[in-house]
Design an enzyme around this catalytic site. Structure first.
Site, mmCIF file in Angstrom:
data_model
loop_
_atom_site.group_PDB
_atom_site.id
_atom_site.type_symbol
_atom_site.label_atom_id
_atom_site.label_comp_id
_atom_site.label_asym_id
_atom_site.label_seq_id
_atom_site.Cartn_x
_atom_site.Cartn_y
_atom_site.Cartn_z
ATOM 1 N N HIS A 209 43.803 -11.980 12.686
ATOM 2 C CA HIS A 209 43.658 -12.186 14.133
ATOM 3 C C HIS A 209 43.316 -13.628 14.450
ATOM 4 O O HIS A 209 43.226 -14.012 15.604
ATOM 5 C CB HIS A 209 42.532 -11.306 14.681
ATOM 6 C CG HIS A 209 41.174 -11.710 14.203
ATOM 7 N ND1 HIS A 209 40.679 -11.337 12.981
ATOM 8 C CD2 HIS A 209 40.220 -12.495 14.757
ATOM 9 C CE1 HIS A 209 39.463 -11.857 12.820
ATOM 10 N NE2 HIS A 209 39.167 -12.573 13.876
HETATM 11 C C1 UD1 Z 1 37.154 -13.154 18.953
HETATM 12 C C2 UD1 Z 1 36.350 -14.353 18.430
HETATM 13 C C3 UD1 Z 1 36.597 -14.524 16.947
HETATM 14 C C4 UD1 Z 1 36.279 -13.232 16.220
HETATM 15 C C5 UD1 Z 1 37.046 -12.076 16.826
HETATM 16 C C6 UD1 Z 1 36.634 -10.787 16.194
HETATM 17 C C7 UD1 Z 1 35.979 -16.266 19.918
HETATM 18 C C8 UD1 Z 1 36.408 -17.628 20.239
HETATM 19 N N1 UD1 Z 1 36.788 -15.585 19.075
HETATM 20 O O1 UD1 Z 1 38.520 -13.430 18.774
HETATM 21 O O2 UD1 Z 1 35.774 -15.556 16.439
HETATM 22 O O3 UD1 Z 1 36.628 -13.383 14.868
HETATM 23 O O4 UD1 Z 1 36.772 -11.997 18.232
HETATM 24 O O5 UD1 Z 1 37.596 -9.790 16.344
HETATM 25 O O6 UD1 Z 1 34.976 -15.803 20.416
HETATM 26 N N2 UD1 Z 1 42.070 -8.160 23.572
HETATM 27 C C9 UD1 Z 1 42.341 -6.868 23.909
HETATM 28 N N3 UD1 Z 1 41.306 -5.978 23.939
HETATM 29 C C10 UD1 Z 1 40.031 -6.325 23.670
HETATM 30 C C11 UD1 Z 1 39.763 -7.647 23.324
HETATM 31 C C12 UD1 Z 1 40.792 -8.553 23.284
HETATM 32 O O7 UD1 Z 1 43.480 -6.507 24.169
HETATM 33 O O8 UD1 Z 1 39.132 -5.434 23.708
HETATM 34 C C13 UD1 Z 1 43.203 -9.140 23.483
HETATM 35 C C14 UD1 Z 1 43.413 -9.937 24.763
HETATM 36 O O9 UD1 Z 1 44.777 -10.112 24.941
HETATM 37 C C15 UD1 Z 1 42.787 -11.277 24.441
HETATM 38 C C16 UD1 Z 1 43.039 -11.396 22.941
HETATM 39 O O10 UD1 Z 1 42.949 -10.061 22.445
HETATM 40 O O11 UD1 Z 1 43.355 -12.316 25.175
HETATM 41 C C17 UD1 Z 1 42.034 -12.279 22.237
HETATM 42 O O12 UD1 Z 1 40.703 -11.846 22.495
HETATM 43 P P1 UD1 Z 1 39.468 -12.863 22.491
HETATM 44 O O13 UD1 Z 1 38.239 -12.116 22.809
HETATM 45 O O14 UD1 Z 1 39.771 -14.060 23.310
HETATM 46 O O15 UD1 Z 1 39.422 -13.409 21.026
HETATM 47 P P2 UD1 Z 1 39.621 -12.681 19.627
HETATM 48 O O16 UD1 Z 1 40.930 -13.096 19.084
HETATM 49 O O17 UD1 Z 1 39.329 -11.228 19.755
HETATM 50 N N1 UDP Z 2 36.790 -3.635 11.162
HETATM 51 C C1 UDP Z 2 36.807 -2.310 11.569
HETATM 52 N N2 UDP Z 2 38.012 -1.746 11.905
HETATM 53 C C2 UDP Z 2 39.183 -2.426 11.838
HETATM 54 C C3 UDP Z 2 39.160 -3.780 11.400
HETATM 55 C C4 UDP Z 2 37.943 -4.361 11.088
HETATM 56 O O1 UDP Z 2 35.755 -1.651 11.607
HETATM 57 O O2 UDP Z 2 40.223 -1.857 12.155
HETATM 58 C C5 UDP Z 2 35.483 -4.273 10.881
HETATM 59 C C6 UDP Z 2 35.286 -4.788 9.481
HETATM 60 O O3 UDP Z 2 34.653 -3.809 8.695
HETATM 61 C C7 UDP Z 2 34.398 -6.014 9.657
HETATM 62 C C8 UDP Z 2 34.655 -6.449 11.078
HETATM 63 O O4 UDP Z 2 35.404 -5.423 11.696
HETATM 64 O O5 UDP Z 2 33.029 -5.681 9.553
HETATM 65 C C9 UDP Z 2 35.414 -7.746 11.091
HETATM 66 O O6 UDP Z 2 35.771 -8.058 12.379
HETATM 67 P P1 UDP Z 2 36.903 -9.093 12.728
HETATM 68 O O7 UDP Z 2 37.804 -9.258 11.574
HETATM 69 O O8 UDP Z 2 37.475 -8.677 14.025
HETATM 70 O O9 UDP Z 2 36.077 -10.422 13.021
HETATM 71 P P2 UDP Z 2 35.540 -11.627 12.111
HETATM 72 O O10 UDP Z 2 34.669 -11.068 11.068
HETATM 73 O O11 UDP Z 2 36.716 -12.359 11.581
HETATM 74 O O12 UDP Z 2 34.807 -12.468 13.092
#
Ligand code: UD1
Ligand code: UDP
Length: 440
Positions: A209
């Site tokens: 992601h």
């Molecule tokens: C965010 C964090 C990242 C973290 C990740 C965990 C920042 C800058 N990024 O990234 O560090 O690793 O979360 O997963 O804070 N969206 C949905 N549903 C949701 C949430 C998001 O559809 O519930 C979609 C939206 O289109 C959104 C995109 O995902 O624009 C990105 O979401 P965003 O919260 O901006 O960042 P992440 O990529 O989730």
């Molecule tokens: N995770 C989960 N379900 C999923 C994918 C990830 O429970 O389908 C959990 C995983 O165990 C880990 C966390 O989500 O603890 C990681 O989150 P993510 O990769 O979104 O964020 P990051 O750690 O890169 O910030």
């Protein structure tokens, strides 16, 4: 004492759960504020359920948006809550926008900030996460740090070792606490039960992601090309909503979904995911948390990035950085599958993230600071000390604590002739070089 925890995304919910639990076990007053950055049920609510967390006291529903807009909305919402609740300390976790917003707002209100998972550095300033975690460190007064390596990052930037607590990572607490439960319960998510994973072999769990991967078409294409070649693997891919959207925009989703060896499913709950990763032969990921979970669960990890703020996993031997390089992904995955000695070495890598008591150590430190009045942030009343920055070679038995007391000094760094060491109070300095501030 009142503790406010700010969280907003899936990994923050998972990693703060053991701390929220520990705070409530000790009957300390607490509030939990959800920024609403993750809002889909499968990115947020399901984790509160799986981790048996109470519903957050506040949700400020910031939703998705550009970094500036999202962070600004968070700052406004968090400030309103903090002005009403007046906690003694605000806890933020990791490197998301909530960390930046929470730490800035609280510190400007003169509320103490504790940064959980502080000190990580990828040294890649193009990552939004690197900016967030660095800024949060500047605004914090207590640092809960997973490893000595990360503590040394903070020492190198001039932070005092007095405020640094090497606690391990709460990801281990969460993992240990829930793995048995997940195993007893079995898979519940229909997209996983439908795949009959219990009877599958050569499972690879894939997650990605990270903006620098999924937002760049060429990188996604390279990764998909690698997956095509890994036909001996059953690749299970719980897809992050961001990734689903960008794959669809690039017109690549169907191509990936049509591969026989790749099973795309919606994001799954924590227990299902723990079980899935624990049954995997390898993990392909660009996630931060997953690099830590892989080494905790003894599963080899190939990290689809060019750098990592978790280098301990690489030096321990449990994680290999493969970027989005097709050849590196394929070669290393095949080696894990075919070369038992290679795979075993990766599986046996020592977990650098502690024993699973990170939440306890964190809350112990907070209670101690509270009892000593160190959470009170007030304008200084004393004229500042003048000091000289010095270096010395220590030839006799003396600990850091003893040296600092007798010399009226603060040690920055100790070098044991080979590497930098964290100057814990009980470290014997004999034979070491040190740098320190000597108060006049
Ligand atoms: C965010 C964090 C990242 C973290 C990740 C965990 C920042 C800058 N990024 O990234 O560090 O690793 O979360 O997963 O804070 N969206 C949905 N549903 C949701 C949430 C998001 O559809 O519930 C979609 C939206 O289109 C959104 C995109 O995902 O624009 C990105 O979401 P965003 O919260 O901006 O960042 P992440 O990529 O989730
Ligand atoms: N995770 C989960 N379900 C999923 C994918 C990830 O429970 O389908 C959990 C995983 O165990 C880990 C966390 O989500 O603890 C990681 O989150 P993510 O990769 O979104 O964020 P990051 O750690 O890169 O910030």
């Amino acid at each position: 004492m009142k503790i406010a925890t700010i969280l907003g995304t899936r990994p923050e919910i998972i990693k703060m759960a053991p701390i929220i639990d520990e705070i409530s076990k000790r009957n300390i007053n607490q509030i939990v504020l959800h920024t609403g950055q993750h809002y889909d049920k499968e990115m947020s609510d399901n984790f509160f359920k799986d981790l048996e967390l109470p519903t957050p006291d506040y949700n400020i529903h910031v939703g998705s948006g550009t970094h500036g807009k999202q962070t600004a909305l968070m700052m406004r919402g968090i400030e309103e809550v903090l002005l009403v609740e007046k906690p003694d300390i605000v806890l933020v976790q990791g490197d998301t926008n909530a960390v930046l917003a929470g730490a800035l707002v609280a510190s400007k209100l003169h509320i103490a900030v504790g940064h959980v998972e502080a000190g990580l550095r990828s040294f890649d300033m193009t990552m939004p996460e690197e900016l967030n975690r660095r800024a949060a460190d500047v605004a914090s007064i207590m640092y809960f740090i997973p490893t000595e390596e990360s503590a040394i990052n903070l020492l190198s930037e001039g932070f005092s070792h007095k405020n640094l607590f090497i606690t391990g990572n709460t990801v281990v607490d969460a993992c240990f606490r829930h793995l048995d439960l997940a195993k007893k319960r079995g898979f519940e998510d229909e997209s996983l039960t439908g795949l009959d994973i219990e009877n599958m072999e050569n499972i690879a769990t894939l997650t990605m992601h990270r903006a620098e991967n999924v937002d760049i078409k060429e990188r996604v294409v390279n990764i998909i090309d690698a997956l095509k070649e890994l036909s001996d693997l059953n690749i299970i891919f719980p897809i992050h909503p961001r990734t689903k959207k960008t794959l669809e925009n690039f017109g690549l989703f169907d191509e990936l979904n049509d591969l026989d060896n790749v099973h795309i499913v919606n994001p799954v709950g924590y227990l299902d995911f723990l079980l899935l990763t624990s049954k995997s032969t390898l993990i392909l990921t660009d996630s931060g948390g997953l690099q830590e979970e892989a080494i905790t669960l003894d599963v080899p990890a190939l990290t689809l990035r060019y750098n990592t703020e978790r280098p301990e996993t690489v030096t321990a031997g449990g994680n290999i950085l493969v970027g989005s390089d097709r050849q590196a992904i394929v070669e290393n995955a095949c080696k894990i599958l075919d070369d038992k000695e290679f795979a075993d070495k990766m599986k046996n890598a020592k977990n650098p993230y502690g024993q699973g008591n990170s939440a306890k150590l964190t809350v112990d430190a907070i209670e101690d600071y509270y009892d000593k009045g160190l959470l009170d942030i007030e304008a200084p009343e004393d004229i500042m000390d003048s000091f000289t920055r010095k270096m010395a070679e220590i030839t006799e038995n003396v600990t850091v604590g003893e040296f600092e007391k007798t010399e009226n000094a603060l040690i920055h760094m100790a070098y044991d002739g080979d590497k930098m060491c964290f100057p814990a109070d009980d470290l014997n300095l004999k034979g070491m070089m040190i740098t320190y501030d000597k108060r006049e």
